[in-house]
Design an enzyme around this catalytic site. Structure first.
Site, PDB file in Angstrom:
ATOM      1  N   HIS A   1     -10.431  19.600  12.015  1.00  0.00           N
ATOM      2  CA  HIS A   1      -9.250  20.387  12.372  1.00  0.00           C
ATOM      3  C   HIS A   1      -8.131  19.491  12.923  1.00  0.00           C
ATOM      4  O   HIS A   1      -6.983  19.564  12.466  1.00  0.00           O
ATOM      5  CB  HIS A   1      -9.652  21.439  13.418  1.00  0.00           C
ATOM      6  CG  HIS A   1      -8.523  22.301  13.877  1.00  0.00           C
ATOM      7  ND1 HIS A   1      -8.228  23.505  13.283  1.00  0.00           N
ATOM      8  CD2 HIS A   1      -7.619  22.130  14.877  1.00  0.00           C
ATOM      9  CE1 HIS A   1      -7.179  24.037  13.897  1.00  0.00           C
ATOM     10  NE2 HIS A   1      -6.791  23.229  14.873  1.00  0.00           N
ATOM     11  N   GLU A   2      -8.499  18.665  13.905  1.00  0.00           N
ATOM     12  CA  GLU A   2      -7.477  17.808  14.523  1.00  0.00           C
ATOM     13  C   GLU A   2      -6.986  16.737  13.553  1.00  0.00           C
ATOM     14  O   GLU A   2      -5.820  16.323  13.610  1.00  0.00           O
ATOM     15  CB  GLU A   2      -8.037  17.153  15.789  1.00  0.00           C
ATOM     16  CG  GLU A   2      -8.489  18.134  16.866  1.00  0.00           C
ATOM     17  CD  GLU A   2      -7.401  19.103  17.280  1.00  0.00           C
ATOM     18  OE1 GLU A   2      -6.204  18.762  17.160  1.00  0.00           O
ATOM     19  OE2 GLU A   2      -7.736  20.219  17.705  1.00  0.00           O
TER      20      GLU A   2
ATOM     21  N   HIS B   1      -3.964  18.066  11.704  1.00  0.00           N
ATOM     22  CA  HIS B   1      -2.712  17.898  12.447  1.00  0.00           C
ATOM     23  C   HIS B   1      -2.252  16.439  12.403  1.00  0.00           C
ATOM     24  O   HIS B   1      -1.074  16.146  12.168  1.00  0.00           O
ATOM     25  CB  HIS B   1      -2.915  18.297  13.919  1.00  0.00           C
ATOM     26  CG  HIS B   1      -3.231  19.745  14.132  1.00  0.00           C
ATOM     27  ND1 HIS B   1      -2.510  20.766  13.563  1.00  0.00           N
ATOM     28  CD2 HIS B   1      -4.197  20.349  14.887  1.00  0.00           C
ATOM     29  CE1 HIS B   1      -3.008  21.929  13.942  1.00  0.00           C
ATOM     30  NE2 HIS B   1      -4.027  21.702  14.740  1.00  0.00           N
TER      31      HIS B   1
END
Length: 456
Positions: free
Chosen positions: A21-22, A25
């Site tokens: 997920h990170e 980003h």
């Protein structure tokens, strides 16, 4: 040992999914030349850090999330040379892309995981049944059932094993369908039928209800010797002193020749004391104890807490393994992902309008338990859980709740429409409300975990 597996499974599963997920980003921010100062897995005290270029990668003690920190004038002073790379100075479209990348990568990862499972091959038990319990929807459609049947489809969706049948029933329940259409074929291939089964007696808010049994499906399994392969920790079987390799010969004086006979007797005697005669390495041993019980569609049923030693040769006729080519696997994985997204959104909608109980929410304790069991069951089971959790994480973060990625995206959409950012005071107030909501849901999910565990 079970607790250790749960802890290990939780750390591995959540660590991997949060990292993915990170990374979403991070990689999009780097593509836009936005300066990333920190990439953290976990919250709280940092116990490991490593500087790589201009970003500090770190691990923290609480493995319940993570974050990527950008250079941002709202967070503190920014060096003159870094101002063009500050997050707050980027266009709203770039900020939107950076924030959306995290949950979208989770959804893509789920799709790829499911596709990999289809490519490697899915193994299960054919949905074959023979006897139909009376007074069930299936019994009314097959009043005379003197042969074995195989389920071919549910609501026009092909099903290859019992897992797929269960999933289609669950999807129909979540959507609130009054009935399902089931395609059947006799095992000799001579006859085909299409039956409509009412869902009136099934309750989505009763997870202990055996939905397949309530519909009338009684799976047919090969006749397997009643030899125990594994004893569940804390179960009646363990308390009786039963061991792996024990061959059950009698229960309460009645001869037992097959595992199905043992299961049938146990199911009919919930909460009763029973005596087993087992053959243990050629010696006769007696074991006595009280059976546990759990709720089923037609009342409580007994449970022993022991798994059978499977006979590979006897099971081969009932086992099905299907694999697909690369393109077909991607298509199957995509279809499965879409189905799960639709089902998840239907569940959320049901909770909001009250048709689905919020007791269906599970928290970190349940995730840890499922992760531990999946790790012990093999890589396919663990990958399946990873795909499901990644999909859930992606959907959750896209919800328009302040604090979550979806909340930021909601404010960015407003900014795109009005041509100016939302006032910081309004955004800060919404963040507090969103934080209270997320904390409330988290504590409620934990409460559900505790109640579920205490109720067995």
């Amino acid at each position: 040992m079970t607790i250790l597996w749960s802890i290990a499974g939780f750390i591995v599963a959540m660590g991997l999914l949060v990292a993915i997920h990170e990374w979403g980003h991070y990689i999009v921010a780097r593509a836009f030349n936005i300066k990333v100062t920190h990439f953290s897995l976990g919250f709280g005290k940092v116990f490991y850090r490593r500087q790589m270029g201009e970003t500090q990668f770190q691990l923290s003690v609480l493995p319940l999330g993570g974050y990527v920190r950008f250079v941002d004038e709202r967070e503190g002073p920014v060096a003159e040379e870094d101002l063009p790379r500050a997050f707050n100075r980027q266009s709203v479209y770039r900020r939107f892309a950076v924030v959306a990348a995290g949950p979208l990568v989770n959804l893509v990862f789920a799709w790829l995981v499911f596709s990999l499972i289809y490519f490697s091959g899915i193994t299960g038990l054919k949905p074959v049944f023979e006897t139909v319990p009376p007074q069930t929807p299936l019994a009314k459609s097959l009043p005379k059932n003197d042969q074995a049947w195989q389920v071919l489809s549910v609501d026009d969706q092909e099903v290859l094993d019992w897992r797929a049948v269960y999933q289609q029933v669950l999807q129909a329940l979540v959507k609130g369908k009054p009935d399902i259409v089931v395609g059947l074929q006799s095992m000799d291939g001579a006859e085909s039928k299409t039956v409509v089964l009412t869902m009136a007696e099934l309750d989505i808010n009763q997870p202990k209800q055996d939905w397949l049994s309530a519909l009338g499906f009684a799976p047919k399994y090969p006749e397997i010797r009643p030899v125990i392969s594994r004893v569940v920790e804390g179960s009646p079987a363990e308390k009786m002193g039963l061991q792996s390799g024990d061959w059950v010969r009698r229960i309460d004086g009645q001869p037992i020749e097959t595992w199905s006979q043992l299961v049938e007797y146990v199911r009919k005697h919930p909460g009763k004391e029973v005596e087993l005669l087992v053959d243990r390495n050629g010696r006769a041993e007696f074991a006595r104890g009280v059976l546990a019980q759990r709720e089923a569609a037609n009342g409580p049923i007994g449970t022993l807490g022991a798994a059978v030693k499977m006979d590979a040769e006897a099971l081969s006729a009932y086992r099905v393994t299907v694999s697909y080519g690369p393109l077909a696997s991607l298509e199957k994985g995509w279809r499965h992902t879409v189905d799960l997204v639709e089902m998840t959104l239907d569940m959320i909608k049901g909770m909001l309008i009250g048709s689905v109980s919020v007791t269906n929410l599970s928290g970190p304790v349940s995730i840890a338990e499922f992760s531990g069991k999946a790790m012990q069951s093999g890589w396919v089971a663990f990958l399946s859980l990873l795909g499901l959790l990644s999909l859930s994480l992606g959907i959750l973060n896209l919800l328009p709740i302040p604090v979550l990625d979806g909340g930021h995206l909601f404010f960015y959409v407003i900014e795109m429409i009005k041509g100016a950012p939302v006032k910081e005071s309004i955004e800060a107030g919404a963040q507090k409300v969103g934080l209270m909501l997320i904390l409330g849901l988290t504590f409620f999910a934990l409460f559900n975990d505790v109640v579920r565990i205490s109720n067995g």
